[in-house]
Design a protein around this motif. Structure first.
Motif, mmCIF file in Angstrom:
data_model
loop_
_atom_site.group_PDB
_atom_site.id
_atom_site.type_symbol
_atom_site.label_atom_id
_atom_site.label_comp_id
_atom_site.label_asym_id
_atom_site.label_seq_id
_atom_site.Cartn_x
_atom_site.Cartn_y
_atom_site.Cartn_z
ATOM 1 N N VAL A 52 8.113 -17.721 -5.621
ATOM 2 C CA VAL A 52 8.866 -16.469 -5.568
ATOM 3 C C VAL A 52 8.988 -15.944 -6.990
ATOM 4 N N ILE A 53 8.755 -14.669 -7.176
ATOM 5 C CA ILE A 53 8.846 -14.059 -8.498
ATOM 6 C C ILE A 53 9.907 -12.959 -8.505
ATOM 7 N N ALA A 54 10.388 -12.618 -9.689
ATOM 8 C CA ALA A 54 11.305 -11.493 -9.852
ATOM 9 C C ALA A 54 10.573 -10.388 -10.585
ATOM 10 N N LEU A 55 10.756 -9.155 -10.124
ATOM 11 C CA LEU A 55 10.018 -8.045 -10.707
ATOM 12 C C LEU A 55 10.775 -6.735 -10.540
ATOM 13 N N ALA A 64 10.173 -11.339 -4.845
ATOM 14 C CA ALA A 64 8.998 -11.096 -4.017
ATOM 15 C C ALA A 64 8.176 -12.364 -3.836
ATOM 16 N N CYS A 65 7.469 -12.418 -2.706
ATOM 17 C CA CYS A 65 6.528 -13.514 -2.439
ATOM 18 C C CYS A 65 5.499 -13.014 -1.434
ATOM 19 N N ILE A 73 8.206 -17.664 2.276
ATOM 20 C CA ILE A 73 9.286 -16.894 2.905
ATOM 21 C C ILE A 73 10.539 -17.752 3.052
ATOM 22 N N GLN A 74 10.364 -18.994 3.455
ATOM 23 C CA GLN A 74 11.516 -19.878 3.576
ATOM 24 C C GLN A 74 12.177 -20.103 2.214
ATOM 25 N N ARG A 75 11.343 -20.212 1.181
ATOM 26 C CA ARG A 75 11.864 -20.377 -0.173
ATOM 27 C C ARG A 75 12.629 -19.130 -0.608
ATOM 28 N N LEU A 76 12.111 -17.968 -0.259
ATOM 29 C CA LEU A 76 12.776 -16.711 -0.600
ATOM 30 C C LEU A 76 14.176 -16.651 0.010
ATOM 31 N N TYR A 77 14.292 -17.009 1.282
ATOM 32 C CA TYR A 77 15.591 -17.025 1.946
ATOM 33 C C TYR A 77 16.529 -18.040 1.287
ATOM 34 N N GLU A 78 15.976 -19.168 0.891
ATOM 35 C CA GLU A 78 16.784 -20.215 0.255
ATOM 36 C C GLU A 78 17.345 -19.739 -1.081
ATOM 37 N N ILE A 79 16.497 -19.137 -1.912
ATOM 38 C CA ILE A 79 16.935 -18.644 -3.209
ATOM 39 C C ILE A 79 17.977 -17.535 -3.045
ATOM 40 N N LYS A 80 17.724 -16.669 -2.100
ATOM 41 C CA LYS A 80 18.623 -15.541 -1.858
ATOM 42 C C LYS A 80 19.946 -15.984 -1.236
ATOM 43 N N GLY A 81 19.928 -17.159 -0.564
ATOM 44 C CA GLY A 81 21.114 -17.593 0.161
ATOM 45 C C GLY A 81 21.355 -16.695 1.354
ATOM 46 N N ARG A 82 20.284 -16.280 1.982
ATOM 47 C CA ARG A 82 20.336 -15.265 3.028
ATOM 48 C C ARG A 82 20.140 -15.883 4.401
ATOM 49 N N ASP A 83 20.885 -15.397 5.372
ATOM 50 C CA ASP A 83 20.706 -15.792 6.763
ATOM 51 C C ASP A 83 19.299 -15.392 7.199
ATOM 52 N N GLU A 84 18.556 -16.330 7.775
ATOM 53 C CA GLU A 84 17.167 -16.055 8.158
ATOM 54 C C GLU A 84 17.054 -14.961 9.208
ATOM 55 N N HIS A 85 18.157 -14.641 9.873
ATOM 56 C CA HIS A 85 18.128 -13.589 10.894
ATOM 57 C C HIS A 85 18.441 -12.212 10.319
ATOM 58 N N LEU A 190 12.613 -19.635 -9.788
ATOM 59 C CA LEU A 190 11.556 -18.635 -9.700
ATOM 60 C C LEU A 190 10.286 -19.092 -10.402
ATOM 61 N N GLY A 191 9.157 -18.552 -9.956
ATOM 62 C CA GLY A 191 7.885 -18.878 -10.588
ATOM 63 C C GLY A 191 7.666 -18.126 -11.875
#
Length: 246
Positions: A52-55, A64-65, A73-85, A190-191
């Motif tokens: 996942v990168i920041a831009l 973004a990923c 995508i799962q990593r993005l949700y994890e970093i964001k702390g976001r509900d997958e739904h 982040l990458g």
């Protein structure tokens, strides 16, 4: 006595290993100017590795990923702390790509070119080209962006014609970011980080993109007001669109 010495030695080694792992977790990823000649190459390498990168975008900084990479995508949700739904949008380079990943045959080129590129997310039904089962699993729709920012559009164009999953660079429910130090707590996960300085000069930019559902022909629904609501509604009304909640 020897037993106690061995036990203490193991504990000491465990503490050192734990400390080493902690340092690795806190390592800062590469921070690269978005205008650097190497920026696109570095971003592509990160995407290929599922990172996942920041831009920067035309509204706020984003995470973004690769939208079709399940682990990313799962990593993005994890970093964001976001509900997958809770859905995330995708970002593409042009209207042809928007039509590839979203069912937009009912939206004319004339309308789309009036609305995009810009700080607007258009929601339509997704197509089979978005094959990631972890991308917005609770809905058949997808929000699509074409930001008016050259770096992210160049990345979309060069990234094997694949879409980028895109969300704001902050923890869920936290304020969005206008400069990279505002999301420094996310850096170790982040990458790479691509820096374009401060985005905009007003706090209004934190409202992020306007989100409009255009899945139903001739109708619109405001999902998020964002920074471009007035001009977006002006164009939609000019083309005869009506709010389907009225």
């Amino acid at each position: 006595m020897r037993y106690l010495q061995k036990l203490l030695l193991r504990r000491l080694q465990g503490t050192r290993n734990s400390s080493s792992m902690h340092k690795q977790q806190l390592e800062v990823p590469p921070i690269c100017s978005a205008e650097s000649l190497n920026a696109l190459k570095l971003a592509e390498q990160c995407l290929q590795q599922g990172k996942v990168i920041a831009l920067p975008t035309d509204t706020v900084y984003g995470l973004a990923c690769d939208a079709n990479n399940e682990q990313a995508i799962q990593r993005l949700y994890e970093i964001k702390g976001r509900d997958e739904h809770k859905p995330v949008a995708i970002c593409v380079n042009d209207i042809a790509a928007l039509r590839r990943y979203g069912q937009a045959s009912h939206l004319s080129d004339e309308l789309l070119t009036r609305l995009l590129p810009g700080p607007l997310t258009i929601i339509v039904e997704r197509t089979a080209h978005l094959s990631n089962r972890f991308l917005n699993p609770s809905t058949s729709k997808i929000g699509i962006r074409i930001p008016d920012f050259q770096f992210i559009r160049n990345l979309c164009a060069s990234w094997q014609e694949q879409p980028l999953a895109l969300t704001s660079a902050n923890r869920s429910s936290a304020p969005s970011s206008l400069e990279i130090n505002e999301f420094h707590a996310l850096w170790p996960q982040l990458g790479a980080i691509f820096d374009a300085g401060r985005i905009g000069q007003t706090e209004e930019r934190r409202l992020a993109s306007t989100v409009i559902d255009l899945a139903k022909p001739g109708c619109y629904q405001i999902v998020r007001s964002g920074v471009a609501l007035k001009q977006t509604l002006s164009v939609l009304h000019e083309f005869g669109y009506v709010n389907h909640l009225i």
